[in-house]
Design an enzyme around this catalytic site. Structure first.
Site, PDB file in Angstrom:
ATOM      1  CG  ASP A   2      66.965  28.020  73.501  1.00 38.24           C
ATOM      2  OD1 ASP A   2      67.214  27.501  74.601  1.00 38.24           O
ATOM      3  OD2 ASP A   2      66.913  27.364  72.437  1.00 38.24           O
ATOM      4  NE  ARG A  30      64.760  24.073  63.836  1.00 37.01           N
ATOM      5  CZ  ARG A  30      64.303  23.216  64.746  1.00 37.01           C
ATOM      6  NH1 ARG A  30      63.162  22.579  64.556  1.00 37.01           N
ATOM      7  NH2 ARG A  30      64.982  23.006  65.857  1.00 37.01           N
ATOM      8  CB  ALA A  59      49.742  86.619  67.377  1.00 33.56           C
ATOM      9  N   GLY A 111      63.713  15.651  76.015  1.00 35.91           N
ATOM     10  CA  GLY A 111      64.269  14.453  76.628  1.00 35.91           C
ATOM     11  C   GLY A 111      63.392  13.993  77.786  1.00 35.91           C
ATOM     12  CE  LYS A 152      67.775  28.384  69.748  1.00 37.55           C
ATOM     13  NZ  LYS A 152      67.354  26.969  69.728  1.00 37.55           N
ATOM     14  CE1 TYR A 191      72.413  71.830  65.073  1.00 32.67           C
ATOM     15  CE2 TYR A 191      70.888  71.273  63.301  1.00 32.67           C
ATOM     16  CZ  TYR A 191      72.149  71.214  63.851  1.00 32.67           C
ATOM     17  OH  TYR A 191      73.148  70.543  63.198  1.00 32.67           O
ATOM     18  CG  ASN A 193      66.579  17.584  80.766  1.00 35.12           C
ATOM     19  OD1 ASN A 193      66.666  18.324  81.727  1.00 35.12           O
ATOM     20  ND2 ASN A 193      67.564  17.423  79.881  1.00 35.12           N
ATOM     21  CE  LYS A 223      66.579  67.503  71.572  1.00 28.74           C
ATOM     22  NZ  LYS A 223      67.525  68.635  71.350  1.00 28.74           N
ATOM     23  CB  ALA A 248      74.149  31.843  74.607  1.00 31.16           C
TER      24      ALA A 248
END
Length: 460
Positions: free
Chosen positions: A105, A16, A425, A142, A23, A389, A172, A353, A10
């Protein structure tokens, strides 16, 4: 008992890719390529996994720290080829009997192929077993060169191959099983006398054979095991291949896709049968979705568990849980640590949340529920807010079963609304509300007669 280890290469910069990231940290379906490789390698339960890193060591180490497992690190400060990279992991070789070499990769090298190669390696008492494949286009890889008996003779890199060797389709993959002792003996003998002036790991194969060891080839049934990425175009191709593979697998399991436009689903996602995934939906992280759901369109689900028969329409949900029968959306958000009960109805422009919402509760529209524990059968009118908050500290709101929260109610936490209570309300509630009561907390109306601005506006 055979002691195995794994070395993951790695150290590449990936220039590129035109990225500040190494990478191997470029993502395929939201997961770094090295993450795919490590996931597969860990299924073999090797005693040690060593990652060979280069200039991107800090960023790779930060990612490895998120995985909850210990990895050893080897450093290749100067890139002098794959053989040189493996030399940096000498201690890992000394600690093992057989070692698996993987490219960080090449995300689609699967554990099934690794196991098959290891079985061949051990049964044949081999010094090296090369994992090969026969893709439609072998350019750049290869080539596997066999002798007249069909045994492995050598591996020739694209740059050094003759015209005849370039016509060989068997290539390979860059993954190997080595007898660790045989590899340790071969590595110091490697030469950089080649077109790239690098120390090729593939050259160790001939040296191992010269030492009297056997070399075998395990040809993978999946052509994709050789796929890697050197450019953004390559990465796009990997993402497309992986995306369609995941969708294809889910189709086989009974998931429905009326159209796959804009749909991206990660590899750690589970989806039950008869669930429909609509366009422009992204599901990533560790998600589990039940049966008979309708997810989308335009939804983002991340690390969330969803029960059966849930509808999520234009919803973003993060690190939450939604129980069966809930209906959410459109334009709603579940922020982390939200638990939505059975049969809950959450409508448009509602945000939840860090809250627990009880069964059959309804929040139809324009409401914020944060840091709250809401009972069953509660009704929120339009425009309600739990003010959690105070600018310094966050507080929780508690609402009992069957409470009625009137439109435009502000609940100033910490505050409790009792069971079957109601708020008028427009109220701003600052004190606890007893059960079965109605609370009104409004300022007295003040009427100013003959207001001067009214006269001015009328003239204008």
């Amino acid at each position: 008992m055979n002691k195995t280890a794994c070395i993951v290469l790695a150290a590449g910069d990936g220039k590129r890719m035109n990225s500040a990231k190494p990478k191997v940290l470029m993502e395929v379906l939201f997961k770094p390529m090295i993450g795919w490789v490590l996931d597969s390698a860990e299924k073999l339960s090797p005693e040690e996994i060593c990652v060979v890193v280069g200039n991107g060591e800090t960023k790779i180490q930060n990612y490895l720290n998120t995985r909850g497992r210990q990895y050893s690190i080897a450093r290749q400060t100067v890139r002098l080829g794959t053989g040189h990279a493996v030399m940096q992991a000498e201690q890992t070789l000394k600690n093992s009997e057989n070692v698996l070499i993987l490219c960080g990769d090449a995300p689609f090298m699967d554990d099934e192929t690794m196991r098959c190669a290891l079985k061949m390696h051990l049964e044949g008492n081999c010094g090296v077993t090369v994992i090969a494949a026969s893709p439609d286009n072998p350019f750049g890889y290869g080539r596997i060169v066999r002798d007249e008996k069909g045994d492995l003779l050598k591996i020739v890199e694209q740059k050094d191959a003759t015209v005849a060797e370039q016509h060989i389709r068997e290539i390979n993959s860059g993954a190997y099983w080595f007898n660790s002792k045989a590899l340790l003996e071969a590595l110091p003998k490697l030469s950089d006398s080649n077109a790239s002036k690098e120390y090729y790991l593939t050259d160790a194969i001939a040296l191992i054979k010269e030492a009297g060891h056997r070399a075998a080839v395990c040809t993978a049934t999946h052509k994709a095991v050789v796929l890697g990425a050197n450019t953004r175009n390559d990465l796009y191709s990997l993402n497309y291949f992986a995306r369609m593979a995941v969708i294809g697998d889910l189709l086989q399991k009974g998931v429905e896709f009326p159209c796959t436009d804009g749909i991206i689903i990660g590899t750690d996602v589970e989806i039950g049968q008869d669930t429909v995934i609509l366009p422009n939906t992204i599901i990533r992280g560790k998600c589990k979705i039940g049966c008979g759901c309708e997810i989308g369109p335009n939804s983002l689900i991340e690390n969330t568990e969803i029960g059966d028969f849930v509808v999520l329409n234009n919803v973003q949900a993060y690190q939450s849980k939604v129980e069966s029968g809930a209906t959410i959306g459109p334009f709603s958000q579940l922020r982390p640590n939200s638990h939505i009960g059975k049969g809950v109805k959450i409508g448009d422009f509602v945000e939840v949340k860090n809250s627990n919402i009880g069964d059959r509760t309804s929040a139809a529209h324009l409401t914020y529920i944060g840091d709250s524990d809401v009972g069953e059968g509660v009704n929120f009118g339009c425009g309600c807010v739990t003010a959690n908050y105070d600018g310094i500290q966050k507080f929780r709101t508690k609402i009992g079963d069957n409470a009625f929260i009137g439109c435009n109610t502000n609940l100033i936490a910490p505050v409790e609304v009792g069971e079957n209570a109601a708020t008028g309300a427009g109220s701003t509630i600052t004190k606890n509300v007893p059960p079965n009561s109605l609370v009104l907390e409004r300022a007295d109306a003040k009427v100013v007669q003959n207001w001067e601005k009214n006269k001015l506006r009328k003239r204008k």
